[in-house]
Motif scaffolding. Sequence first.
Motif, PDB file in Angstrom:
ATOM      1  N   LEU A   1       6.434   6.595  -4.265  1.00 29.22           N
ATOM      2  CA  LEU A   1       5.254   7.412  -3.997  1.00 29.22           C
ATOM      3  C   LEU A   1       5.631   8.880  -3.819  1.00 29.22           C
ATOM      4  CD1 LEU A   1       3.541   4.914  -1.546  1.00 29.22           C
ATOM      5  CD2 LEU A   1       2.678   5.526  -3.820  1.00 29.22           C
TER       6      LEU A   1
ATOM      7  N   PRO B   1       3.700   5.607   3.726  1.00 30.11           N
ATOM      8  CA  PRO B   1       3.431   4.578   2.725  1.00 30.11           C
ATOM      9  C   PRO B   1       2.924   3.282   3.356  1.00 30.11           C
ATOM     10  CG  PRO B   1       5.475   5.688   2.211  1.00 30.11           C
ATOM     11  CD  PRO B   1       5.045   6.193   3.549  1.00 30.11           C
TER      12      PRO B   1
ATOM     13  N   ALA C   1       0.182   6.603  -0.087  1.00 27.78           N
ATOM     14  CA  ALA C   1       0.643   7.491   0.979  1.00 27.78           C
ATOM     15  C   ALA C   1      -0.030   8.833   0.738  1.00 27.78           C
ATOM     16  CB  ALA C   1       2.157   7.639   0.952  1.00 27.78           C
TER      17      ALA C   1
END
Length: 221
Positions: free
Chosen positions: A97, A139, A127
Amino acid sequence: MALILHIDTAVEGSSVCVAEDGRLTAPVLTTSQKDQSGWLHTSISELMEASNLSLNQLDAVAVTIGPGSYTGLRVGLSAAKGLCFALQTPLIAINTLEVMASSHQPGDRNVLICPMIDARRMEVFTAVYDASLKVIMAPCAMILNGTNFDQLLSEHKMIFSGNGSPKWQKVLSNPNAEFSDAVMTAGDMVRLAAKYYADKRFADLAYTEPFYVKEFYSPAH
């Protein structure tokens, strides 16, 4: 001078690239085929040969650690660990992410970035980061219901991206939301991996495992 091999098998397809001091030395090799393990090792060899480099010249190997595809994460991390053990080089493990968020560089420092990875049905791994990649929301796995980010969206413009964002777009109506169709590749790891290397943020070869966010579940047959 740091020469780093980058491996991404976390989300959509697979890709590899090599960079020196944060600059690509050859094009990113990508594939959407299912046989990631078979493709990956061959492509790494082809990439190094095309770059006139040998694996022994690598200073580190960087890999997306998750979240993402359970199988893909295991394939990428196994390959990265194997190379690091054999070459006695550091392993750099980067959250998927964070890599997705780093590909966006909004001019407005007040804009937030929210990458989303499809986790089936209305669930995503997600996230929230600010423009400097500071974590605003850690996250997590989230079930989308149309109101998840109401407070943040009332105060910030937000960029949503990743293969989980289209289903979020279907249930969201907010003028502060912007959607990006950018697809992450190993090339998006380069800037972050160079920073990790400079900061000596290396992963433990013996104990590093994929970051699944939630445990893998396989129903009994």
